[in-house]
Write an enzyme that holds these catalytic residues in place. Sequence first.
Site, PDB file in Angstrom:
ATOM      1  NE  ARG A 157      21.799 -29.950  42.095  1.00  0.00           N
ATOM      2  CZ  ARG A 157      22.796 -30.059  42.962  1.00  0.00           C
ATOM      3  NH1 ARG A 157      23.778 -29.179  42.953  1.00  0.00           N
ATOM      4  NH2 ARG A 157      22.796 -31.029  43.851  1.00  0.00           N
ATOM      5  CD  GLU A 216      46.747  -8.430  24.680  1.00  0.00           C
ATOM      6  OE1 GLU A 216      45.834  -8.739  25.449  1.00  0.00           O
ATOM      7  OE2 GLU A 216      46.906  -8.946  23.562  1.00  0.00           O
ATOM      8  CG  ASP A 237      48.998 -11.151  26.502  1.00  0.00           C
ATOM      9  OD1 ASP A 237      48.402 -11.725  27.428  1.00  0.00           O
ATOM     10  OD2 ASP A 237      49.042 -11.596  25.335  1.00  0.00           O
TER      11      ASP A 237
END
Length: 287
Positions: A98, A198, A219
């Site tokens: 797993r 930004e 952005d």
Amino acid sequence: MATQAQIEQIIDVALAEDLGRGDRTTELVIPQNMGGTAGIIAKEPAVVCGGEIARIAFMKVDQTLQIKVNIPDGQKAKAGEPVLLVTGRVASILKTERVALNFLSHLSGVATATSQFVEKVKGLDVKISDTRKTLPGLRLLEKYAVYAAGGQNHRPDLASGIIIKDNHLVALAARGVSIPDAIAKARAGAKGMKVEIEVQNLEQLQQAILGKPDIIMLDNMAIDDMKKAVKMVPASISLEASGGITLENVRAVAETGVDVISIGAITHSARAIDFSLSFITGRPPQA
């Protein structure tokens, strides 16, 4: 890029989570001396990543296992192809199954998503990049998967780059600090690192240009505003587009002329690829 010690630490955490108290079922029903060969099979087409991670996981559980990674990271697998073969104690294979599948499924999902975006902008002078929007504890491996699939890595942590984001600007504006002043403040202590800022609109962009950062991030801007931004910004400043990027619009974003497109979805929302581990009767398939 992640170091070997960092990779092993991540694998150790995953093994402890699943196998830390043992495997009651396997210990009760599988003889310790039973041997066999199992293959991890891709159940759908994918860009594979995580074969080496799976190999390390198997070896941590049992160093006597013999493992062959058939498809290197960053390469494509067809549905039904064995990406890894493991031979040795059946109990050890089952105990690791797993964890190995989880790493392969998730990292191949990241690599496959990245490759889809890279393919969409093929022929254009633009890079596809990841972000820090990653699953806790798995960032280094996810960024490796992005790189393996042809993407580019953004900063791995907050100390590795300077990005003045919207909340920085809001906090500074409350004290009367302008965008150019914020850039100058960052530059003064940057110690050679590039300074990125930004912006969310063309007004902020004009102020950012005055501060002469190395990179400006656009952005969540509309395509038309991105086109205007590319014309406004001098060649000495790189442009990064981020926010709301999809497979449907990434080509149009790239065609605006930005240098980098950063996409959080390739890590935080990558769909897991379906793999299965199956024991092979008779002779194992030749890769």
